[in-house]
Design a protein around this motif. Sequence first.
Motif, PDB file in Angstrom:
ATOM      1  N   GLN A  36      -1.979   7.752  -3.452  1.00  0.00           N
ATOM      2  CA  GLN A  36      -1.352   6.605  -2.790  1.00  0.00           C
ATOM      3  C   GLN A  36      -0.845   5.562  -3.789  1.00  0.00           C
ATOM      4  OE1 GLN A  36      -4.070   4.041  -0.538  1.00  0.00           O
ATOM      5  NE2 GLN A  36      -5.777   4.902  -1.707  1.00  0.00           N
ATOM      6  N   HIS A 285       2.381   2.184   6.334  1.00  0.00           N
ATOM      7  CA  HIS A 285       2.595   3.141   5.259  1.00  0.00           C
ATOM      8  C   HIS A 285       2.608   4.561   5.832  1.00  0.00           C
ATOM      9  CE1 HIS A 285       2.277   0.547   1.714  1.00  0.00           C
ATOM     10  NE2 HIS A 285       1.335  -0.132   2.375  1.00  0.00           N
ATOM     11  N   ASN A 287       2.275   8.551   5.464  1.00  0.00           N
ATOM     12  CA  ASN A 287       1.519   9.473   4.615  1.00  0.00           C
ATOM     13  C   ASN A 287       2.462  10.525   4.033  1.00  0.00           C
ATOM     14  OD1 ASN A 287      -1.112   8.305   5.041  1.00  0.00           O
ATOM     15  ND2 ASN A 287      -0.959   9.085   7.143  1.00  0.00           N
ATOM     16  N   ARG A 341       0.933   0.200  -3.236  1.00  0.00           N
ATOM     17  CA  ARG A 341       0.979   1.627  -2.906  1.00  0.00           C
ATOM     18  C   ARG A 341       2.423   2.109  -2.936  1.00  0.00           C
ATOM     19  NH1 ARG A 341      -2.954  -0.731   0.249  1.00  0.00           N
ATOM     20  NH2 ARG A 341      -5.028   0.214   0.059  1.00  0.00           N
ATOM     21  N   LEU A 343       3.604   4.627  -1.206  1.00  0.00           N
ATOM     22  CA  LEU A 343       3.970   5.288   0.049  1.00  0.00           C
ATOM     23  C   LEU A 343       5.057   4.505   0.767  1.00  0.00           C
ATOM     24  CD1 LEU A 343       0.337   6.055   1.228  1.00  0.00           C
ATOM     25  CD2 LEU A 343       1.978   7.736   0.351  1.00  0.00           C
TER      26      LEU A 343
END
Length: 450
Positions: A36, A285, A287, A341, A343
């Motif tokens: 991540q 976010h 995945n 992150r 993502l």
Amino acid sequence: MKAYETLFRHVLWPAYEGGLRRRDTPRYMRRYERDQWLAPEEIQALQFQRLTRLLDWCYREVPYYRRRWDALGIVPRDIRSMADFAALPVLTKADIRDNADELKATSLKDSLQYKATGGSTGEPLRFGFTRESNDRRVAVMWRGYGWAGSRMGRRTLFLWGGAVGHPSAVHRMKDRIYNAVFARRMLDSFHMSEGNMASYADAIDATRPEVIVGYVGPLVRLAEWLIARGREVARPASVIGAAEALHPFQRDLIERAFRAPAYNTYGCREFMLIASECEQRHGLHVNADHLVVETLHEGVPTHTGSGEVAVTDLFNYGMPFIRYVNGDMATQATSRCTCGRGLPMLASVDGRKLDAIRTPAGHLLPGEFFPHMLKDVPGLARFQLVQRRLDRLDLSIVRGRDFEDASLDYIRAEVAKVLGDSAELHCHFVDDIPLTRSGKLRVTVSELAS
């Protein structure tokens, strides 16, 4: 409780999951926790590497895709970018029903496990998955919920759907043990009514949960009740909404009532958790190290405005879903999150609203009850529940070959369990159910004035 959480997460659960059950979930969790924080371009490269490997597999092992792609003159080596990937056809629920056996990988079809969807878009679906894909989904779920404070072993109260049918005593005992070990308490939101709201508030006070997880509809109903009566309950660290989009006005109600930050999540049974909010709560976010999530406008990928969601599971090699359109709408974010992150993000999930059903007796039955209850009815191809009067519900049913009189008896019995005789259920067999102007099928529709 912190000591138990630490012991459970780092000792008990890994010993059980990775040792006794020989599952790879702990290893996947460690990998996803690291991934991540990769830079966005690194995550994109990792995602595309996993995607090309999956496409090669599908062409070799999955008859449906080889047939469809051959007809279009496309082979996996032609897919050199995400723009090339967008040339592949989308997969619909009808495609899956009509080609279920051909969608299974030839060498893995005898080892698949199966689930049924809850039918939140009105079309229940049975699908297969591999053990690895399930272990990975669980790992991704723990990562996303962890951003909202829902860590493994932390005391959690679920305002969730109760069991339907007649679970065996052994099954009920297993559930009790499982929930106790995971420090969970389950409250059945399907029995919520104006007359018993206090019991839900009392349960929160008795449990003193660190996290509350629930369907958005029941959470909002309970929040409204708490605010109207000026009642305060034991304050959790966070509240997590699931099963439908959490709109700003609903977030405000929940946060006022529970005096805790509310988090939005997005998932579906075919893939489990698709996207979720981190501690910044400025979008969800995706995945992307586990899935490919596109938003489409008239079948073409769009990065502006609301689009139809298409999802590809990068690890379900047993019954791969490539560019599967699940009936939801979402808007992509145009900026990065300050959390660091890598993502990508959705700004919002736009088209997933299930109406609550009311009765003269004061019941407030969340719309999620119907897809939850109907998902296992044999031969039910599509359905829609409409309420036009307090004392009457109209259920339209598109029958498949396996629908029987017993199916209808089961539906009536399960609805009577939660509503009693306070509302009449009228079932109608129809040839089709029209979509809304946005292209979705609303499963539960309340036409009553709020």
